[in-house]
Design a protein around this motif. Structure first.
Motif, PDB file in Angstrom:
ATOM      1  N   MET A 133     -41.847 -36.718   8.508  1.00 18.58           N
ATOM      2  CA  MET A 133     -41.400 -38.102   8.389  1.00 18.58           C
ATOM      3  C   MET A 133     -39.928 -38.184   8.793  1.00 18.58           C
ATOM      4  O   MET A 133     -39.116 -37.325   8.398  1.00 18.58           O
ATOM      5  N   PRO A 134     -39.549 -39.194   9.583  1.00 22.21           N
ATOM      6  CA  PRO A 134     -38.163 -39.292  10.064  1.00 22.21           C
ATOM      7  C   PRO A 134     -37.124 -39.236   8.951  1.00 22.21           C
ATOM      8  O   PRO A 134     -36.045 -38.662   9.132  1.00 22.21           O
ATOM      9  N   GLN A 135     -37.440 -39.804   7.785  1.00 21.74           N
ATOM     10  CA  GLN A 135     -36.462 -39.833   6.702  1.00 21.74           C
ATOM     11  C   GLN A 135     -36.198 -38.454   6.097  1.00 21.74           C
ATOM     12  O   GLN A 135     -35.218 -38.258   5.379  1.00 21.74           O
ATOM     13  N   PHE A 136     -37.077 -37.490   6.391  1.00 19.43           N
ATOM     14  CA  PHE A 136     -36.889 -36.137   5.865  1.00 19.43           C
ATOM     15  C   PHE A 136     -36.280 -35.189   6.891  1.00 19.43           C
ATOM     16  O   PHE A 136     -36.032 -34.029   6.584  1.00 19.43           O
ATOM     17  N   ARG A 137     -36.040 -35.701   8.065  1.00 18.71           N
ATOM     18  CA  ARG A 137     -35.574 -34.852   9.150  1.00 18.71           C
ATOM     19  C   ARG A 137     -34.224 -34.194   8.844  1.00 18.71           C
ATOM     20  O   ARG A 137     -34.045 -32.987   9.012  1.00 18.71           O
ATOM     21  N   GLU A 138     -33.249 -34.956   8.374  1.00 18.90           N
ATOM     22  CA  GLU A 138     -31.915 -34.409   8.118  1.00 18.90           C
ATOM     23  C   GLU A 138     -31.945 -33.383   6.987  1.00 18.90           C
ATOM     24  O   GLU A 138     -31.322 -32.311   7.090  1.00 18.90           O
ATOM     25  N   ASN A 139     -32.683 -33.680   5.920  1.00 19.34           N
ATOM     26  CA  ASN A 139     -32.784 -32.729   4.812  1.00 19.34           C
ATOM     27  C   ASN A 139     -33.448 -31.427   5.259  1.00 19.34           C
ATOM     28  O   ASN A 139     -33.049 -30.329   4.850  1.00 19.34           O
ATOM     29  N   SER A 140     -34.464 -31.552   6.100  1.00 20.16           N
ATOM     30  CA  SER A 140     -35.145 -30.360   6.616  1.00 20.16           C
ATOM     31  C   SER A 140     -34.198 -29.518   7.452  1.00 20.16           C
ATOM     32  O   SER A 140     -34.181 -28.292   7.335  1.00 20.16           O
TER      33      SER A 140
END
Length: 212
Positions: free
Chosen positions: A104-111
């Motif tokens: 999901m795009p919203q989890f991209r930075e955390n990943s």
């Protein structure tokens, strides 16, 4: 081919039919299947340099000891590498995961921060061990895929790594050479081999059950 048959018939081949060629398109298809192998955190550190040009292949036989015949006769010889600096591909990997709907795009930075943190906390030995494990898994899968397509392989672990890396212009600081893999159509029968009985290789519930 049935999976059991593929596993049972995959053997190291000492000489290939030099007249049999594998197209880049077919080889790409085999790589695509091989890359479905497991990988820690889906980091996919395997890299392959494919040598299919005759003149380039001619530079290898003097660097592989007694393994010159399979290198000379194979349709292709593949230098298998493990990427010690896989963190440089993280952005592309995660963008592709988002594009394909796996992240999901919203989890991209955390990943990204999590995976980069794992890399930065690992020492050189830990990174090397992991990328070699993942690359070995994918390469074994490649050998089985090749057998399923009617081709044979010869995994070469003894070769002049420094010289081969130089000949193929590979960054030896970034990439760790795992093996050379010759692939083609067998011209001779494989040399018979056996595997140890399971009592030598399998112990249940503790490490005291091996025969020797």
């Amino acid at each position: 081919m049935d999976l059991t048959k593929v596993i049972e018939t995959r053997k190291t081949i000492k000489m290939f039919n030099p007249n049999v060629k594998i197209s880049r398109e077919e080889m790409a298809d085999m790589f695509t299947l091989a890359q479905l192998a497991p990988s820690k955190a889906n980091l996919q550190p395997w890299r392959y340099v494919v040598i299919d040009e005759t003149e380039k292949k001619k530079q290898l036989p003097g660097l592989v000891g007694h393994n010159a015949p399979p290198c000379e006769s194979a349709s292709m010889v593949i230098l298998v590498l493990a990427d010690l600096e896989y963190q440089k591909v993280l952005d592309d990997l995660l963008d592709y995961s988002v594009e394909k709907g796996c992240l999901m795009p919203q989890f991209r930075e955390n990943s990204y921060n999590f995976l980069l943190g794992l890399y930065e906390k690992s020492n050189a030995e830990e990174i090397r061990d992991q990328v070699l494990i993942d690359t070995s898994l994918a390469t074994m899968q490649l050998m089985l895929v090749a057998k399923d397509r009617g081709y044979d392989t010869h995994a070469i672990g003894i070769f002049d790594r420094k010289a081969v890396m130089n000949v193929l212009d590979v960054d030896s600081k970034r990439y760790a050479p795992l093996m050379l893999l010759a692939i083609g159509k067998a011209a001779t029968a494989p040399i018979p081999s056996v595997r140890l009985p399971l009592e030598y290789t399998v112990s249940w519930n503790d490490g005291k059950g091996f025969k020797k």
